[in-house]
Design a protein around this motif. Sequence first.
Motif, mmCIF file in Angstrom:
data_model
loop_
_atom_site.group_PDB
_atom_site.id
_atom_site.type_symbol
_atom_site.label_atom_id
_atom_site.label_comp_id
_atom_site.label_asym_id
_atom_site.label_seq_id
_atom_site.Cartn_x
_atom_site.Cartn_y
_atom_site.Cartn_z
ATOM 1 N N GLU A 89 0.849 -1.201 0.000
ATOM 2 C CA GLU A 89 0.000 0.000 0.000
ATOM 3 C C GLU A 89 0.876 1.240 0.000
ATOM 4 O OE1 GLU A 89 -3.127 0.209 2.907
ATOM 5 O OE2 GLU A 89 -3.553 -1.930 2.617
ATOM 6 N N ASP A 90 0.410 2.282 -0.624
ATOM 7 C CA ASP A 90 1.087 3.584 -0.698
ATOM 8 C C ASP A 90 2.292 3.611 -1.638
ATOM 9 O OD1 ASP A 90 -0.733 4.660 1.137
ATOM 10 O OD2 ASP A 90 0.452 3.899 2.820
ATOM 11 N N TYR A 91 2.482 2.547 -2.415
ATOM 12 C CA TYR A 91 3.565 2.539 -3.413
ATOM 13 C C TYR A 91 3.028 2.647 -4.841
ATOM 14 C CZ TYR A 91 7.511 1.871 -0.344
ATOM 15 O OH TYR A 91 8.490 2.069 0.593
ATOM 16 N N GLU A 92 1.826 3.208 -4.977
ATOM 17 C CA GLU A 92 1.242 3.388 -6.308
ATOM 18 C C GLU A 92 2.203 4.187 -7.189
ATOM 19 O OE1 GLU A 92 -0.552 3.734 -3.498
ATOM 20 O OE2 GLU A 92 -1.839 1.995 -3.871
ATOM 21 N N LEU A 93 2.311 3.754 -8.437
ATOM 22 C CA LEU A 93 3.074 4.527 -9.425
ATOM 23 C C LEU A 93 2.126 5.521 -10.090
ATOM 24 C CD1 LEU A 93 4.837 1.426 -10.947
ATOM 25 C CD2 LEU A 93 6.047 3.297 -9.798
ATOM 26 N N SER A 94 2.671 6.394 -10.918
ATOM 27 C CA SER A 94 1.832 7.350 -11.639
ATOM 28 C C SER A 94 0.913 6.608 -12.611
ATOM 29 C CB SER A 94 2.715 8.315 -12.433
ATOM 30 O OG SER A 94 1.920 9.015 -13.359
ATOM 31 N N GLU A 95 -0.378 6.971 -12.570
ATOM 32 C CA GLU A 95 -1.357 6.350 -13.490
ATOM 33 C C GLU A 95 -1.031 6.633 -14.947
ATOM 34 O OE1 GLU A 95 -5.538 6.934 -13.014
ATOM 35 O OE2 GLU A 95 -5.397 6.529 -10.862
ATOM 36 N N GLU A 96 -0.280 7.688 -15.179
ATOM 37 C CA GLU A 96 0.125 8.007 -16.553
ATOM 38 C C GLU A 96 0.798 6.794 -17.208
ATOM 39 O OE1 GLU A 96 2.968 11.244 -16.684
ATOM 40 O OE2 GLU A 96 3.348 10.917 -18.824
ATOM 41 N N PHE A 97 1.495 5.999 -16.392
ATOM 42 C CA PHE A 97 2.242 4.863 -16.933
ATOM 43 C C PHE A 97 1.555 3.519 -16.676
ATOM 44 C CE2 PHE A 97 5.345 8.169 -15.595
ATOM 45 C CZ PHE A 97 5.639 8.621 -16.866
ATOM 46 N N THR A 98 0.795 3.420 -15.579
ATOM 47 C CA THR A 98 0.247 2.109 -15.202
ATOM 48 C C THR A 98 -1.139 1.855 -15.787
ATOM 49 O OG1 THR A 98 -0.725 3.013 -13.176
ATOM 50 C CG2 THR A 98 1.506 2.082 -13.019
ATOM 51 N N LYS A 99 -1.792 2.887 -16.316
ATOM 52 C CA LYS A 99 -3.164 2.743 -16.812
ATOM 53 C C LYS A 99 -3.250 1.586 -17.802
ATOM 54 C CE LYS A 99 -6.971 5.719 -17.781
ATOM 55 N NZ LYS A 99 -7.492 6.808 -18.500
ATOM 56 N N GLY A 100 -4.163 0.651 -17.531
ATOM 57 C CA GLY A 100 -4.303 -0.532 -18.392
ATOM 58 C C GLY A 100 -3.830 -1.792 -17.689
ATOM 59 N N ALA A 101 -3.001 -1.643 -16.658
ATOM 60 C CA ALA A 101 -2.508 -2.807 -15.909
ATOM 61 C C ALA A 101 -3.436 -3.085 -14.729
ATOM 62 C CB ALA A 101 -1.097 -2.536 -15.396
ATOM 63 N N ALA A 102 -3.472 -4.358 -14.305
ATOM 64 C CA ALA A 102 -4.188 -4.704 -13.064
ATOM 65 C C ALA A 102 -3.231 -4.430 -11.903
ATOM 66 C CB ALA A 102 -4.587 -6.162 -13.099
ATOM 67 N N ILE A 103 -3.752 -3.899 -10.806
ATOM 68 C CA ILE A 103 -2.884 -3.556 -9.672
ATOM 69 C C ILE A 103 -3.428 -4.203 -8.403
ATOM 70 C CG2 ILE A 103 -1.962 -1.641 -8.277
ATOM 71 C CD1 ILE A 103 -2.230 0.104 -10.854
ATOM 72 N N THR A 104 -2.545 -4.861 -7.647
ATOM 73 C CA THR A 104 -2.964 -5.508 -6.403
ATOM 74 C C THR A 104 -1.874 -5.371 -5.343
ATOM 75 O OG1 THR A 104 -3.500 -7.633 -5.359
ATOM 76 C CG2 THR A 104 -2.166 -7.746 -7.341
ATOM 77 N N HIS A 105 -2.312 -5.344 -4.079
ATOM 78 C CA HIS A 105 -1.354 -5.332 -2.972
ATOM 79 C C HIS A 105 -1.039 -6.746 -2.497
ATOM 80 C CE1 HIS A 105 -3.217 -1.145 -2.177
ATOM 81 N NE2 HIS A 105 -2.179 -1.058 -2.982
ATOM 82 N N ASN A 106 -1.666 -7.735 -3.119
ATOM 83 C CA ASN A 106 -1.470 -9.133 -2.721
ATOM 84 C C ASN A 106 -0.493 -9.798 -3.691
ATOM 85 O OD1 ASN A 106 -1.684 -11.893 -2.308
ATOM 86 N ND2 ASN A 106 -3.837 -11.746 -1.666
ATOM 87 N N GLN A 107 0.755 -9.902 -3.255
ATOM 88 C CA GLN A 107 1.800 -10.418 -4.153
ATOM 89 C C GLN A 107 1.545 -11.877 -4.539
ATOM 90 O OE1 GLN A 107 5.730 -11.190 -2.587
ATOM 91 N NE2 GLN A 107 6.695 -10.020 -4.248
ATOM 92 N N ASP A 108 1.116 -12.691 -3.571
ATOM 93 C CA ASP A 108 0.876 -14.113 -3.869
ATOM 94 C C ASP A 108 -0.189 -14.274 -4.946
ATOM 95 O OD1 ASP A 108 2.736 -14.773 -2.024
ATOM 96 O OD2 ASP A 108 1.350 -15.588 -0.530
ATOM 97 N N GLU A 109 -1.253 -13.484 -4.806
ATOM 98 C CA GLU A 109 -2.339 -13.551 -5.791
ATOM 99 C C GLU A 109 -1.808 -13.137 -7.172
ATOM 100 O OE1 GLU A 109 -6.271 -11.839 -4.570
ATOM 101 O OE2 GLU A 109 -5.860 -10.587 -6.327
ATOM 102 N N ALA A 110 -0.993 -12.084 -7.201
ATOM 103 C CA ALA A 110 -0.441 -11.602 -8.470
ATOM 104 C C ALA A 110 0.424 -12.671 -9.141
ATOM 105 C CB ALA A 110 0.382 -10.344 -8.231
ATOM 106 N N LEU A 111 1.190 -13.396 -8.338
ATOM 107 C CA LEU A 111 2.164 -14.340 -8.903
ATOM 108 C C LEU A 111 1.525 -15.576 -9.541
ATOM 109 C CD1 LEU A 111 4.907 -14.208 -6.101
ATOM 110 C CD2 LEU A 111 5.104 -13.325 -8.440
ATOM 111 N N LYS A 112 0.262 -15.827 -9.183
ATOM 112 C CA LYS A 112 -0.405 -17.038 -9.699
ATOM 113 C C LYS A 112 -0.385 -17.057 -11.224
ATOM 114 C CE LYS A 112 -3.474 -17.927 -5.912
ATOM 115 N NZ LYS A 112 -4.672 -17.347 -5.339
#
Length: 326
Positions: free
Chosen positions: A216-239
């Motif tokens: 949490e609180d490490y969001e990047l600028s939306e200018e670059f991340t727009k279109g990507a899925a974003i989650t704070h759950n690393q395990d879920e992301a790695l699946k």
Amino acid sequence: MKNFVSVHDVLTSSFGGVGEAIDALVQKALAYKASPFADKTLGTNKRIGCLFLNPSMRTRLSTQIAAQNLGMEAIIFNVGNEGWMLEFEEEAIMSGTTVEHVKDAAPIFGKYFDILAIRTFPSLKNREDDYSELYIKQFIKYAGIPVVSLESATLHPLQSLTDIITITESFKEERKPKIVLTWAPHVKPLPQCVANSFSQWVNAWGKADLVITHPEDYELSEEFTKGAAITHNQDEALKDADFVYVKNWSTFNDYGKIYESDPRWMLTNKKLDLSNNAKVMHCLPVRRNVELSDEVLDGSNSIVTLEASNRVWAAQAVLSEILRTC
Ligand code: CP
């Protein structure tokens, strides 16, 4: 291609959309990998000046090698250590530490060189200043020759092109790969450049599913991340991930801070078991057993050396595009 400072410059080198333009550049790079001296006279009697306001190993060496493969002379100038301290603000009263204005220095580089390449890191003190990209913009404004970013305050386009080359080369299935960009711990605040740039390029490429995971609180600028899925759950992301790109970055909103150093964010083989036997990437340099564990870096899933070696072909493809127009 006139300049190369972000993914947007790729479009000028090709017809069609940006995804096709990136693919064309990737194929050009892979052709150079197969035949490094195919265009060995393209840069005859041309000179590239590589200005480093900050340290580098891979970017410096790969750009020099790429230039030489094209028959160009490469001159390295460590401005940060050996040059006069440059001023970038317009109408500055230079009564402080800066000695020479970019307005005076850049036109001289423009006379000495055919292409100018610059590495300049952010201050991480003032977000508006860093994200204005004043340094690289001032070089473009005053040099009068093509400018290549060797990493700027917010982006690292040669690294991102390399990363897409490496993913293209390593993934042969007839489907989109799942790519996870994961935050990793670090001992000092680092720029957001590599993460911004990787997100910008993968999103523009459109040939992969990108998931970004961070505390949490490490969001990047939306200018670059727009279109990507974003989650704070690393395990879920790695699946089911096919690639895991590991990188630390400091906070963007409350700019340039470290809030989190929880070692549980470091990638291990146990975490990698959640993935689809993912290849592991990192731009390097990496702090072992802080950002990435020995077992992952030394294991068979790591492609960090392949990735770093591909820096040459990314730089060669870009320089070749610029040489054809200058
Ligand atoms: N990845 C990268 O840019 O490495 P260097 O800082 O060594 O150039």
